[in-house]
Design an enzyme around this catalytic site. Structure first.
Site: not given
Ligand code: AQP
Length: 348
Positions: A126, A209, A212
């Site tokens: 990040k 991955k 969002k």
């Molecule tokens: N692609 C994914 N596949 C499986 N699990 C996922 N999680 C997130 N993306 C996937 C799981 O969702 C929970 C919350 O994650 P988060 O949104 O708090 O943080 P993150 O993992 O950093 O998700 P994003 O979507 O990638 O968010 P941003 O873009 O803001 O960094 C966790 O249990 C995660 O494992």
């Protein structure tokens, strides 16, 4: 000392308690749904005490427009409820309303070591090349995450694969705290990473991955997408020209194809092996419409429910406020005992 608890499971001496969170840094994705939310609902149904948190303090580790953050937090609460989280049975709240998260995070900042945090791959990803310009919060993120789980004496944390490293760090922090202060106060949490979709990948790149905050909306399915948008995104998902093989080994070098098979399996609650056995020999011209139909059948009712709930944001705010009060009743005594352990004077 051991906090007086009953049935041990996972962390000896502590009653099972599940906590997990999602950042309202955007809308919920299919990755969040399959990797986290579906499993949050399963934990709730198992009868264990469950706390689910919209981690808004985590979200601001990267810039968030305040109005968008407020909207995303409420919409995410609606998404949790629409996906099956029952605020009467689970404690549903946003992190900033329970001050103990930030308070414990500070104590844990003083327990964790710089070197431990410096190894976190999410920070490296990040922060990118310009690390000097990343926020201090982004670096310290894993300490806040450790506080999130520890402040409830959580024993089990359902997460996707990407959070494994952070939870391992939370375990290290709990062990060091207990060791430094010669107590057996914090349980050493168990990550729960299971199912066909612990890592849902981008629809545009099977090695990344689904996220969002990916700049391309076509890379993800949002829980707020309508049926036509879901079908379009699946139709346009990157794949290869080969038909599906008869076994999973045939997908080893085909990340996009493997991703769609995993998504199908997780949505249908069957194994990826069963998906390839059922669809062996099909090209994506046939498989994608089947997947789109399945995805719409699962996600369209969730979308409808989110829209219904978002028509009354005062009710969402009330639910989050009620959840925060219930969460605070668990967290406050644990925080006060933590202050005692580390030697803070408390006027009671
Ligand atoms: N692609 C994914 N596949 C499986 N699990 C996922 N999680 C997130 N993306 C996937 C799981 O969702 C929970 C919350 O994650 P988060 O949104 O708090 O943080 P993150 O993992 O950093 O998700 P994003 O979507 O990638 O968010 P941003 O873009 O803001 O960094 C966790 O249990 C995660 O494992």
């Amino acid at each position: 000392m051991t906090d007086a608890q009953t049935a041990p499971d996972g962390a000896p001496g502590f009653a099972p308690r599940v906590f997990s969170g999602i950042q309202p840094s955007g809308g919920l994705t299919l990755g969040n749904y399959l990797g986290a939310l579906k499993r949050f609902v399963a934990a709730q149904e198992s009868g264990v005490e469950t706390l689910y948190c919209l981690v808004d303090l985590h979200a601001i580790t990267v810039w968030q427009d305040p109005a968008r953050l407020r909207h995303a937090t409420r919409e995410m609460a609606a998404g949790f409820i629409a996906s099956g989280i029952d605020p009467a049975r689970s404690i549903l709240f946003n992190q900033s309303q329970v001050g103990a998260h930030a308070e414990l995070a500070w104590v844990l900042n003083c327990v964790a070591r710089m070197g431990w945090l410096g190894r976190m791959t999410q920070f490296k990803d990040k922060a990118g090349k310009n690390r000097e310009n990343a926020s201090v919060g982004l670096f310290a993120y894993p300490c806040l995450m450790a506080a999130d789980v520890m402040v409830y004496h959580t024993t089990h944390v359902p997460v996707g694969e990407d959070q494994k490293q952070h939870l391992e760090l939370a375990r290290e922090i709990a062990i060091k705290f207990n060791h430094d202060y010669e107590v057996d106060f914090f349980p050493v949490v168990e990550p729960v990473i299971e199912g066909a979709a612990t890592r849902v990948m981008s629809l545009r790149d099977g090695t990344k991955k689904m996220s969002k905050s990916d700049p391309s909306d076509m890379s993800r399915i949002n829980l707020t997408d309508d049926a036509d948008t879901i079908s379009l995104k699946i139709r346009k998902a990157r794949t290869d020209p080969e038909p599906l093989p008869g076994d999973l080994a045939g997908l080893a070098e085909r990340p996009e194809a493997r991703n769609l098979v995993n998504i199908y399996a997780a949505l249908a609650d069957i194994t990826p092996e069963a998906v390839v056995a059922d669809h062996a020999g099909q090209g994506f011209g046939t498989f994608k419409p089947a997947l789109a139909e399945l995805a719409v059948s699962v996600l369209a009712p969730i979308n409808d429910e989110i829209n219904r709930l978002m028509a009354d944001v005062a009710e969402i705010d009330r639910i989050l406020g009620d959840g925060a009060q219930r969460a605070d009743m668990i967290a406050r005594p644990i925080m006060e005992r933590t202050y005692d352990i580390v030697g803070m004077v408390r006027a009671r």
